[in-house]
Design a protein around this motif. Sequence first.
Motif, PDB file in Angstrom:
ATOM      1  N   SER A   1      -2.978  -6.992  -8.880  1.00 22.23           N
ATOM      2  CA  SER A   1      -4.301  -6.456  -8.489  1.00 22.23           C
ATOM      3  C   SER A   1      -4.191  -5.038  -7.925  1.00 22.23           C
ATOM      4  O   SER A   1      -4.657  -4.742  -6.809  1.00 22.23           O
ATOM      5  CB  SER A   1      -4.968  -7.379  -7.445  1.00 22.23           C
ATOM      6  OG  SER A   1      -5.079  -8.689  -7.948  1.00 22.23           O
ATOM      7  N   VAL A   2      -3.571  -4.160  -8.673  1.00 23.90           N
ATOM      8  CA  VAL A   2      -3.371  -2.784  -8.217  1.00 23.90           C
ATOM      9  C   VAL A   2      -4.702  -2.033  -8.246  1.00 23.90           C
ATOM     10  O   VAL A   2      -5.439  -2.079  -9.237  1.00 23.90           O
ATOM     11  CB  VAL A   2      -2.344  -2.060  -9.105  1.00 23.90           C
ATOM     12  CG1 VAL A   2      -2.270  -0.580  -8.738  1.00 23.90           C
ATOM     13  CG2 VAL A   2      -0.975  -2.711  -8.958  1.00 23.90           C
ATOM     14  N   THR A   3      -5.000  -1.361  -7.140  1.00 26.88           N
ATOM     15  CA  THR A   3      -6.204  -0.544  -7.033  1.00 26.88           C
ATOM     16  C   THR A   3      -5.815   0.852  -6.584  1.00 26.88           C
ATOM     17  O   THR A   3      -5.142   1.011  -5.563  1.00 26.88           O
ATOM     18  CB  THR A   3      -7.195  -1.140  -6.014  1.00 26.88           C
ATOM     19  OG1 THR A   3      -7.526  -2.474  -6.412  1.00 26.88           O
ATOM     20  CG2 THR A   3      -8.458  -0.299  -5.932  1.00 26.88           C
ATOM     21  N   GLN A   4      -6.238   1.851  -7.368  1.00 28.95           N
ATOM     22  CA  GLN A   4      -6.040   3.247  -6.954  1.00 28.95           C
ATOM     23  C   GLN A   4      -7.368   3.755  -6.430  1.00 28.95           C
ATOM     24  O   GLN A   4      -8.366   3.792  -7.147  1.00 28.95           O
ATOM     25  CB  GLN A   4      -5.557   4.096  -8.129  1.00 28.95           C
ATOM     26  CG  GLN A   4      -5.282   5.547  -7.742  1.00 28.95           C
ATOM     27  CD  GLN A   4      -4.644   6.346  -8.871  1.00 28.95           C
ATOM     28  OE1 GLN A   4      -3.943   5.793  -9.722  1.00 28.95           O
ATOM     29  NE2 GLN A   4      -4.889   7.642  -8.896  1.00 28.95           N
ATOM     30  N   HIS A   5      -7.408   4.169  -5.165  1.00 27.78           N
ATOM     31  CA  HIS A   5      -8.658   4.466  -4.491  1.00 27.78           C
ATOM     32  C   HIS A   5      -9.206   5.859  -4.785  1.00 27.78           C
ATOM     33  O   HIS A   5     -10.390   6.109  -4.558  1.00 27.78           O
ATOM     34  CB  HIS A   5      -8.487   4.303  -2.975  1.00 27.78           C
ATOM     35  CG  HIS A   5      -8.249   2.881  -2.566  1.00 27.78           C
ATOM     36  ND1 HIS A   5      -9.204   1.903  -2.694  1.00 27.78           N
ATOM     37  CD2 HIS A   5      -7.143   2.271  -2.053  1.00 27.78           C
ATOM     38  CE1 HIS A   5      -8.718   0.745  -2.256  1.00 27.78           C
ATOM     39  NE2 HIS A   5      -7.463   0.944  -1.872  1.00 27.78           N
ATOM     40  N   LYS A   6      -8.345   6.743  -5.263  1.00 25.93           N
ATOM     41  CA  LYS A   6      -8.821   8.110  -5.459  1.00 25.93           C
ATOM     42  C   LYS A   6      -8.020   8.774  -6.571  1.00 25.93           C
ATOM     43  O   LYS A   6      -6.813   8.544  -6.705  1.00 25.93           O
ATOM     44  CB  LYS A   6      -8.662   8.914  -4.155  1.00 25.93           C
ATOM     45  CG  LYS A   6      -9.224  10.327  -4.224  1.00 25.93           C
ATOM     46  CD  LYS A   6      -9.046  11.053  -2.894  1.00 25.93           C
ATOM     47  CE  LYS A   6      -9.577  12.474  -2.975  1.00 25.93           C
ATOM     48  NZ  LYS A   6      -9.367  13.229  -1.721  1.00 25.93           N
ATOM     49  N   LYS A   7      -8.701   9.587  -7.357  1.00 22.94           N
ATOM     50  CA  LYS A   7      -8.009  10.365  -8.375  1.00 22.94           C
ATOM     51  C   LYS A   7      -7.110  11.396  -7.690  1.00 22.94           C
ATOM     52  O   LYS A   7      -7.478  11.944  -6.636  1.00 22.94           O
ATOM     53  CB  LYS A   7      -9.022  11.065  -9.269  1.00 22.94           C
ATOM     54  CG  LYS A   7      -8.387  11.846 -10.411  1.00 22.94           C
ATOM     55  CD  LYS A   7      -9.445  12.520 -11.275  1.00 22.94           C
ATOM     56  CE  LYS A   7      -8.782  13.339 -12.376  1.00 22.94           C
ATOM     57  NZ  LYS A   7      -9.780  14.029 -13.230  1.00 22.94           N
ATOM     58  N   LEU A   8      -5.986  11.652  -8.250  1.00 27.04           N
ATOM     59  CA  LEU A   8      -5.016  12.561  -7.628  1.00 27.04           C
ATOM     60  C   LEU A   8      -5.524  13.989  -7.648  1.00 27.04           C
ATOM     61  O   LEU A   8      -6.016  14.487  -8.675  1.00 27.04           O
ATOM     62  CB  LEU A   8      -3.677  12.484  -8.370  1.00 27.04           C
ATOM     63  CG  LEU A   8      -2.896  11.181  -8.183  1.00 27.04           C
ATOM     64  CD1 LEU A   8      -1.796  11.053  -9.219  1.00 27.04           C
ATOM     65  CD2 LEU A   8      -2.308  11.116  -6.778  1.00 27.04           C
TER      66      LEU A   8
ATOM     67  N   ARG B   1       0.851  -1.185   0.000  1.00 27.05           N
ATOM     68  CA  ARG B   1       0.000   0.000   0.000  1.00 27.05           C
ATOM     69  C   ARG B   1       0.892   1.243   0.000  1.00 27.05           C
ATOM     70  O   ARG B   1       1.993   1.247   0.545  1.00 27.05           O
ATOM     71  CB  ARG B   1      -0.943   0.008   1.205  1.00 27.05           C
ATOM     72  CG  ARG B   1      -0.228  -0.055   2.520  1.00 27.05           C
ATOM     73  CD  ARG B   1      -1.073  -0.456   3.718  1.00 27.05           C
ATOM     74  NE  ARG B   1      -2.476  -0.191   3.655  1.00 27.05           N
ATOM     75  CZ  ARG B   1      -3.165   0.383   4.649  1.00 27.05           C
ATOM     76  NH1 ARG B   1      -2.537   0.789   5.727  1.00 27.05           N
ATOM     77  NH2 ARG B   1      -4.462   0.548   4.559  1.00 27.05           N
ATOM     78  N   MET B   2       0.377   2.281  -0.649  1.00 29.11           N
ATOM     79  CA  MET B   2       1.058   3.577  -0.641  1.00 29.11           C
ATOM     80  C   MET B   2       0.038   4.634  -0.251  1.00 29.11           C
ATOM     81  O   MET B   2      -1.016   4.765  -0.879  1.00 29.11           O
ATOM     82  CB  MET B   2       1.646   3.916  -2.018  1.00 29.11           C
ATOM     83  CG  MET B   2       2.321   5.291  -2.053  1.00 29.11           C
ATOM     84  SD  MET B   2       2.874   5.781  -3.703  1.00 29.11           S
ATOM     85  CE  MET B   2       4.284   4.733  -3.920  1.00 29.11           C
ATOM     86  N   THR B   3       0.348   5.379   0.818  1.00 26.99           N
ATOM     87  CA  THR B   3      -0.530   6.462   1.243  1.00 26.99           C
ATOM     88  C   THR B   3      -0.208   7.715   0.435  1.00 26.99           C
ATOM     89  O   THR B   3       0.854   7.824  -0.192  1.00 26.99           O
ATOM     90  CB  THR B   3      -0.350   6.761   2.736  1.00 26.99           C
ATOM     91  OG1 THR B   3       0.984   7.244   2.954  1.00 26.99           O
ATOM     92  CG2 THR B   3      -0.593   5.510   3.577  1.00 26.99           C
ATOM     93  N   PHE B   4      -1.136   8.670   0.485  1.00 21.19           N
ATOM     94  CA  PHE B   4      -0.884   9.909  -0.252  1.00 21.19           C
ATOM     95  C   PHE B   4       0.336  10.648   0.303  1.00 21.19           C
ATOM     96  O   PHE B   4       1.150  11.135  -0.480  1.00 21.19           O
ATOM     97  CB  PHE B   4      -2.113  10.818  -0.233  1.00 21.19           C
ATOM     98  CG  PHE B   4      -1.952  11.989  -1.160  1.00 21.19           C
ATOM     99  CD1 PHE B   4      -2.300  11.882  -2.488  1.00 21.19           C
ATOM    100  CD2 PHE B   4      -1.409  13.182  -0.704  1.00 21.19           C
ATOM    101  CE1 PHE B   4      -2.115  12.953  -3.354  1.00 21.19           C
ATOM    102  CE2 PHE B   4      -1.225  14.253  -1.554  1.00 21.19           C
ATOM    103  CZ  PHE B   4      -1.583  14.141  -2.895  1.00 21.19           C
ATOM    104  N   PRO B   5       0.503  10.769   1.639  1.00 24.10           N
ATOM    105  CA  PRO B   5       1.716  11.430   2.137  1.00 24.10           C
ATOM    106  C   PRO B   5       3.006  10.736   1.672  1.00 24.10           C
ATOM    107  O   PRO B   5       4.003  11.398   1.405  1.00 24.10           O
ATOM    108  CB  PRO B   5       1.559  11.355   3.664  1.00 24.10           C
ATOM    109  CG  PRO B   5       0.085  11.324   3.886  1.00 24.10           C
ATOM    110  CD  PRO B   5      -0.454  10.504   2.748  1.00 24.10           C
TER     111      PRO B   5
END
Length: 586
Positions: free
Chosen positions: A565-572, A47-51
């Motif tokens: 299975s990469v999932t991006q949860h929110k548009k940047l 997982r990668m957080t936005f910060p």
Amino acid sequence: MIRSAKITATFAFIILLSIAACSPQLISEKNLTENDFVLVEATPDYRMTFPEFYNRIYNSELLASGGIFNSEQLQPILDSLVLDTLMGLKATTLNLLDYPDAFRRYNIRYVDLMIRTYFEQHVNAQISFDSSDVIEHYFGDTARYYIDEQVMAYNLLIKESGLLEGPDSLYYKPMSPEQLKEEARLYMDSVLSLMGEGKSFQSLVEEFSHDDFTARQRGEMGWVKRGKYRHPFDSIVFSLKNGEVCRPYYDSEGWHAIMVEDHLFEGIPEMTDEIFRFAAGNLMNELIVRRRGVVSDSVQRAEKQLIYNDEVLSQSPRSVPGETWCAVLNGQDTIRVFDLQTQEQKYQKRTGRPSQDVATRKEFVQALATSYSVVQEARRLGFEKLPWVDSMLTLWHHEYGRNLVRAQQYEKSWMPSDSMIRSYYNNHIELYQSKTPLKVQRLVMEDSLMADYVRGLAEGGADFMDLVAEHYNAPAEDRQKLADLGWIGPDYADSVVYRTANVTAVGRHSNLVPVENGFMIVKLVDRFQDKSVDQARTRIGNILKQEHANEVYREFRDRMFQEFSVTQHKKLDNIHIPPLDFRELE
């Protein structure tokens, strides 16, 4: 009026609030902690957080210019960061045996590491001795530690030629050789007298010596034995005490003054801490060589069970794929053809010819088996599990695996076909052929003499459009439009303009051309050069290769994203990044 103004201001404020509400959020250092959400997830457990994403950019040279960046600019960076991590995860799953070249490179390092570890742990680490052993070794090996008498000497040289080339050369040039020799001696005396004022001998050498080489070393001659320099060096220098400077003496080079810093007498030097450490190192090396010899002999004599691949050994190693097995040692390690190829190269370099028979190649295998026997013994003793060994092996496996994964995003050998190049050429014909090949400006004036003068100004470097603004025979508001014709071709309404421009060099101005309302000067600003498909082939080929590379990369990225299975949860959202020079990098 006041009420109306208030209503207008309130309405404007509401509009601004509405615009702000509809605009994407701007994230920066100031509100980063308020946007701590998981941006991307992938299997297994990535997982990668936005910060984290923001800080990866902040602490790198990415977006070095700084500013506000939108999702279209940020998405490729996010994709590349995620892909980089996935390549590392993928690398750990690869079996290097399936990739012969990578495995060969890894295996060379593996065997070397295991052999070095075996000898360091099983030989070097087992050796011990005490100070009495060092003393016995030192005084017992007279051949190694016996020295001739020698001194650590420093030389100051004053030469007649040095005076003649110095700042006072005019004073010395009229002198006879005898006078010059005496002047050199007097100069030496004056230099040495400065020691009485507290200056060191070495500093005097550095400042005054005419021997440039030793002057750069502050006069140091190193340790000097008898017989190295011409008479009377030995008789003078070897009689000096430590720290003493001899009286100047003369030889063919000039006047010398020598200082002796230290004196070692013939025999075995008295043991100091430095000499003790030196002797201890020598003793350690001797014991290592002796023990390694014993260990190596035992490994060589140990029984080895070798199963040969006679079919492979009957062929030249160069004609067989490197990953093919040629022998198996003790049922554990496979000796492959790429190992044999290394032995073949050494043999050919030594004999000048390739190996001819199976017996010779079996000798190669037996030599390799000795090395692999050491590897097997190292494994038996558990050295493969030592933390630093395990760490190195993991690092190398990951390095080669990662390179293999990374290579899948390239197709370096791909070349566009001739039909692809021609198709691109025809589909973009406007880039290579133009119906309006000339970029033209013009200036029309009534008076020929004045027009000729203005043309001279333009040829001299004056800005043509500035001259147009001042002199064009038209209303001021129309001059710019009438003068700047842009790109024109043979079908341009005024054929005189095109014909004149077509015979004018780029950047130059035509002679005066009589026209209906005066005299015209034509400037050719630029000329489009038509290119045939063959002339454009290299450039089109590079474009197509880049397009293909981009396509291969996208397919690789999409394949990896699907596999993990990469999932991006929110548009940047839009982010603000300071310029690189203003970032406080970690």
